[in-house]
Motif scaffolding. Structure first.
Motif, PDB file in Angstrom:
ATOM      1  N   ILE A 157      -7.373   4.924   4.636  1.00 54.56           N
ATOM      2  CA  ILE A 157      -7.873   6.022   3.584  1.00 54.56           C
ATOM      3  C   ILE A 157      -7.863   5.429   2.180  1.00 54.56           C
ATOM      4  CG2 ILE A 157      -7.055   7.985   2.606  1.00 54.56           C
ATOM      5  CD1 ILE A 157      -5.345   8.006   5.710  1.00 54.56           C
ATOM      6  N   ILE A 158      -9.182   5.755   1.553  1.00 56.28           N
ATOM      7  CA  ILE A 158      -9.137   5.422   0.165  1.00 56.28           C
ATOM      8  C   ILE A 158      -8.888   6.296  -0.765  1.00 56.28           C
ATOM      9  CG2 ILE A 158     -10.840   4.030  -1.528  1.00 56.28           C
ATOM     10  CD1 ILE A 158     -12.509   3.149   0.774  1.00 56.28           C
ATOM     11  N   GLY A 159      -7.821   6.083  -1.443  1.00 61.09           N
ATOM     12  CA  GLY A 159      -7.382   7.126  -2.506  1.00 61.09           C
ATOM     13  C   GLY A 159      -6.112   7.837  -1.966  1.00 61.09           C
ATOM     14  N   ILE A 172      -3.079   3.656   3.849  1.00 60.51           N
ATOM     15  CA  ILE A 172      -3.706   4.293   2.552  1.00 60.51           C
ATOM     16  C   ILE A 172      -3.807   3.313   1.379  1.00 60.51           C
ATOM     17  CG2 ILE A 172      -3.460   6.284   0.799  1.00 60.51           C
ATOM     18  CD1 ILE A 172      -1.329   7.399   2.702  1.00 60.51           C
ATOM     19  N   VAL A 173      -5.029   3.403   0.800  1.00 61.17           N
ATOM     20  CA  VAL A 173      -5.092   2.139  -0.328  1.00 61.17           C
ATOM     21  C   VAL A 173      -5.423   2.953  -1.577  1.00 61.17           C
ATOM     22  CG1 VAL A 173      -7.201   0.309  -1.004  1.00 61.17           C
ATOM     23  CG2 VAL A 173      -6.284   0.809   1.547  1.00 61.17           C
ATOM     24  N   GLU A 174      -4.679   2.386  -2.753  1.00 63.22           N
ATOM     25  CA  GLU A 174      -4.556   3.323  -3.800  1.00 63.22           C
ATOM     26  C   GLU A 174      -4.789   2.047  -4.965  1.00 63.22           C
ATOM     27  OE1 GLU A 174      -4.638   6.258  -5.408  1.00 63.22           O
ATOM     28  OE2 GLU A 174      -4.561   5.081  -7.192  1.00 63.22           O
ATOM     29  N   ARG A 175      -5.971   2.345  -5.923  1.00 64.17           N
ATOM     30  CA  ARG A 175      -6.258   1.543  -6.710  1.00 64.17           C
ATOM     31  C   ARG A 175      -5.095   1.500  -8.086  1.00 64.17           C
ATOM     32  NH1 ARG A 175     -11.082   3.909 -10.877  1.00 64.17           N
ATOM     33  NH2 ARG A 175      -9.949   5.716 -10.983  1.00 64.17           N
ATOM     34  N   GLU A 176      -4.427   2.653  -8.270  1.00 64.84           N
ATOM     35  CA  GLU A 176      -3.418   2.670  -9.505  1.00 64.84           C
ATOM     36  C   GLU A 176      -2.162   2.093  -8.972  1.00 64.84           C
ATOM     37  OE1 GLU A 176      -3.184   6.069 -12.015  1.00 64.84           O
ATOM     38  OE2 GLU A 176      -4.910   6.756 -11.388  1.00 64.84           O
ATOM     39  N   GLU A 177      -1.262   2.014 -10.072  1.00 68.86           N
ATOM     40  CA  GLU A 177       0.379   1.337  -9.648  1.00 68.86           C
ATOM     41  C   GLU A 177       1.098   2.791  -8.805  1.00 68.86           C
ATOM     42  OE1 GLU A 177       2.172  -0.387 -12.907  1.00 68.86           O
ATOM     43  OE2 GLU A 177       3.656  -0.826 -11.738  1.00 68.86           O
ATOM     44  N   LYS A 222       7.200   8.729   1.964  1.00 71.70           N
ATOM     45  CA  LYS A 222       8.285   7.774   1.997  1.00 71.70           C
ATOM     46  C   LYS A 222       9.191   7.903   3.353  1.00 71.70           C
ATOM     47  CE  LYS A 222       9.269   6.078  -2.503  1.00 71.70           C
ATOM     48  NZ  LYS A 222      10.399   6.012  -3.447  1.00 71.70           N
ATOM     49  N   ASP A 223       9.453   9.108   3.819  1.00 73.19           N
ATOM     50  CA  ASP A 223      10.268   9.501   4.743  1.00 73.19           C
ATOM     51  C   ASP A 223       9.701   8.925   6.007  1.00 73.19           C
ATOM     52  OD1 ASP A 223      12.170  10.526   3.110  1.00 73.19           O
ATOM     53  OD2 ASP A 223      11.729  12.633   3.601  1.00 73.19           O
ATOM     54  N   LYS A 224       8.507   8.882   6.168  1.00 72.97           N
ATOM     55  CA  LYS A 224       7.795   8.661   7.640  1.00 72.97           C
ATOM     56  C   LYS A 224       7.275   7.272   7.410  1.00 72.97           C
ATOM     57  CE  LYS A 224       5.600  13.018   8.460  1.00 72.97           C
ATOM     58  NZ  LYS A 224       5.666  13.657   9.710  1.00 72.97           N
ATOM     59  N   ASN A 225       7.418   6.476   6.389  1.00 65.31           N
ATOM     60  CA  ASN A 225       7.444   5.427   5.955  1.00 65.31           C
ATOM     61  C   ASN A 225       5.825   5.043   6.254  1.00 65.31           C
ATOM     62  OD1 ASN A 225       7.976   2.646   5.000  1.00 65.31           O
ATOM     63  ND2 ASN A 225       9.211   2.451   6.824  1.00 65.31           N
ATOM     64  N   ILE A 226       4.859   5.622   5.994  1.00 63.99           N
ATOM     65  CA  ILE A 226       3.264   5.494   5.975  1.00 63.99           C
ATOM     66  C   ILE A 226       2.975   4.414   5.347  1.00 63.99           C
ATOM     67  CG2 ILE A 226       1.096   6.769   5.912  1.00 63.99           C
ATOM     68  CD1 ILE A 226       2.429   9.163   6.384  1.00 63.99           C
ATOM     69  N   PRO A 227       2.191   3.320   5.840  1.00 63.96           N
ATOM     70  CA  PRO A 227       1.732   2.224   5.144  1.00 63.96           C
ATOM     71  C   PRO A 227       0.953   2.628   4.017  1.00 63.96           C
ATOM     72  CG  PRO A 227       1.681   1.758   7.645  1.00 63.96           C
ATOM     73  CD  PRO A 227       2.112   3.174   7.268  1.00 63.96           C
ATOM     74  N   ILE A 228       1.217   2.125   2.596  1.00 62.59           N
ATOM     75  CA  ILE A 228       0.201   2.304   1.683  1.00 62.59           C
ATOM     76  C   ILE A 228       0.416   0.961   0.747  1.00 62.59           C
ATOM     77  CG2 ILE A 228       2.470   3.419   0.525  1.00 62.59           C
ATOM     78  CD1 ILE A 228       0.339   5.501  -0.603  1.00 62.59           C
ATOM     79  N   ILE A 229      -0.700   0.719   0.241  1.00 55.89           N
ATOM     80  CA  ILE A 229      -0.921  -0.390  -0.843  1.00 55.89           C
ATOM     81  C   ILE A 229      -1.621  -0.001  -1.919  1.00 55.89           C
ATOM     82  CG2 ILE A 229      -0.855  -2.736   0.794  1.00 55.89           C
ATOM     83  CD1 ILE A 229      -3.847  -2.596   0.916  1.00 55.89           C
TER      84      ILE A 229
END
Lengths: 125, 422
Positions: free
Chosen positions: B11-13, B34-39, B76-83
């Motif tokens: 997912i982008i964003g 999930i990929v996010e460009r912001e911090e 966060k609770d489900k620990n879904i991968p996000i960068i």
């Protein structure tokens, strides 16, 4: 008769409000909350105030806050003066009270974001 | 977190659309990134500190940060991968989709995915896109930039300003700047009607006695280093300035609230069909674009006025993507027809009749302000939906949910939206 737009939900109902012989006649509202809003709007208009307060953390210089209930409109600018004097010195969670019982209305100003999370620190850290 | 070489869905964003999509992918057992460009995740909600969000989604009035942090907590609770701090440089179709990404930790790296959800939101129109004459001094901000300065950084960008355009963020900023002590002289709108929601006109402008001046625009910006004044002109029916109506207004800031456009750099690079009306991808009822395996949701799909519907579209896109990876199907389209003079747009633009499973959600906007109209949806000779509307206003997106009968729709080439008076 007054024309009032309800601000409670996205419907934005356009209401016509009249008071004859102490009876309220309100037209155009889609729900009962609209009726109460219209009467309040004439007797004592109130708003939720949202703003930010200063923190001492350069990573998160401002923390968002809001009143936890509506306050009379005439208190909005005096409240802004109070809000702009606050400085947050330690990490706090969302929903914590930072100004209690503003102008004796029973309404508090609370944080709306979690400073622990924003700073990337753990609770005990 | 160790980044894997393959995910079922990327997912982008990580704004409201991407977060909702991520949660629903994950809940439907797809391996998700999930990929996010912001911090920080949360998208534009981080700076939308005003309330009014979540009335539909959570049945209460929340501020932007409160709304977004509810979703962040679930992730966060489900620990879904996000960068985070990660930018997508390129997407290539090679059987699966091959993504080239960049971030400070990994440098340039690749990920393969079977399905891709574009949840990368929209951008504000800038000064360049609306052709204002004059010099280019400092003091000109889009409403979103002004909002970032005030709400995130704590700077007041101007002390005496005019607002051009009556989009919702402009109205919200008129109030916000006023509360922080700036003098907002007025909101100038070239159209005959405000672009923002009526309740925002009421609570952001009327409450603070900020005038909205319709059929007027800025024709010139004056100032060398800093904005000193603007020239305002009345405009005619065709929105052209009327000579002789010019008026100079002294100010040190100009806030632009002149519309939002879906961000579609990635969609365009993949030659995905774009709807000229929404300026976002053309989709079917599963939020799948013209390219198999690529989904679009939230403001990247079409600009929404309520975040609640952004989350909803993300949730359905996520569910559809998770179904797609398990059940590689072929699609057969019928089109959603409409009168272009009545409807500004309708999303989805197509129905894939092979995958009709449950309810179908349509989002639409009317072209003009309408009073007492009926909307019908026709499938062949059958009317499958009708509803009366007291008002239809272009700033307010409408949502219709229907159950489409697979048998009924068989053999039809289209379904049709009809708007009728009375």
């Amino acid at each position: 008769m007054r024309e009032i737009i309800c601000i409670l939900c996205p419907n934005g109902c356009y209401m016509k409000v009249a008071n004859t012989n102490d009876k309220w006649i309100i037209k155009g509202n889609l729900c009962t909350k609209g009726r109460k809003f219209a009467i309040d709007e004439i007797k004592n208009p109130k708003r939720t105030v949202c703003s930010t307060v200063k923190t001492r953390y350069s990573k998160v210089p401002r923390l968002p806050v809001k009143t936890d209930d509506d306050i009379p409109k005439e208190y909005i600018f005096p409240l802004m003066k109070l809000i702009n004097k606050v400085v947050i010195n330690k990490p706090i969670h969302s929903g914590e009270i930072i100004i209690e019982d503003v102008f004796k209305t029973g309404v508090n100003v609370i944080t709306t974001s979690d400073l622990f999370y924003l700073l990337g620190t753990e609770e005990d850290g | 977190m160790k980044i894997k070489a393959y995910y079922d869905v990327v997912i982008i964003g990580a704004g409201p659309a991407g977060m909702a999509a991520g949660i629903s992918c994950y809940d439907n057992k797809a391996s998700t990134l999930i990929v996010e460009r912001e911090e920080r995740i949360g998208g534009i909600l981080k700076q939308c500190i005003h309330d009014g969000f979540g009335v539909i989604e959570f049945k209460e009035k929340l501020t932007g940060p409160e709304y977004s942090e509810r979703y962040i907590k679930i992730i966060k609770d489900k620990n879904i991968p996000i960068i985070t701090k990660t930018f997508v440089l390129n997407v290539e179709k090679k059987g699966n989709f091959k993504l080239t990404l960049i971030n400070p930790k990994e440098g340039i790296f690749n990920i393969e995915t079977k399905a891709l959800i574009l949840a990368n939101g929209c951008r504000e129109r800038t000064q360049k896109q609306i052709f204002i004459h004059g010099s280019r001094p400092s003091g000109i901000f889009t409403a979103g930039t002004a909002q970032y300065f005030v709400n995130i950084l704590g700077y007041l960008p101007c002390k005496r300003c005019v607002i051009l355009g009556s989009g919702d963020i402009g109205l919200i900023m008129a109030r916000r700047l006023t509360l922080e002590g700036a003098n907002v002289i007025g909101v100038y709108e070239a159209k005959k009607h405000p672009s923002g929601l009526i309740r925002n006109i009421s609570q952001c402008l009327n409450d603070y006695e900020i005038p909205i001046i319709l059929s007027h625009t800025i024709t010139k910006i004056i100032g060398d280093d800093r904005v000193k004044a603007v020239e305002i002109s009345e405009v005619n029916e065709d929105m052209e300035p009327i000579l002789g109506t010019e008026k100079i207004i002294e100010c040190d800031g100009v806030i632009l609230s002149v519309g939002l456009i879906p961000e579609n750099e990635i969609a365009e690079s993949l030659n995905i069909d774009i709807d000229k009306r929404t300026k976002g991808p053309i989709i079917d009822q599963n939020f799948m674009t013209s390219e198999n395996g690529i989904f679009s949701c939230g403001n990247a799909l079409h600009v929404n006025d309520l975040v609640d519907y952004v989350s909803e579209s993300g949730r359905y896109a996520g569910l559809s993507a998770a179904r797609y990876i398990n059940d590689n199907y072929e699609r057969k389209f019928i089109s959603v027809e409409k009168s272009l003079k009545d409807f500004a747009y309708i999303v989805p633009q197509y129905i894939d009749i092979k995958s009709i499973k449950d309810k179908v959600i349509f989002y639409f906007r009317s072209m003009d302000i309408k009073e007492n109209v009926k909307i019908y949806i026709k499938c062949g000779e059958n009317i499958i939906f009708h509803k009366k509307y007291r008002y239809l206003r272009p700033p307010e997106m409408e949502r219709i949910e229907i159950n489409l009968d697979k048998e009924l729709i068989k053999g039809e080439k289209s379904i049709e939206f009809i708007m009728m008076e009375g």
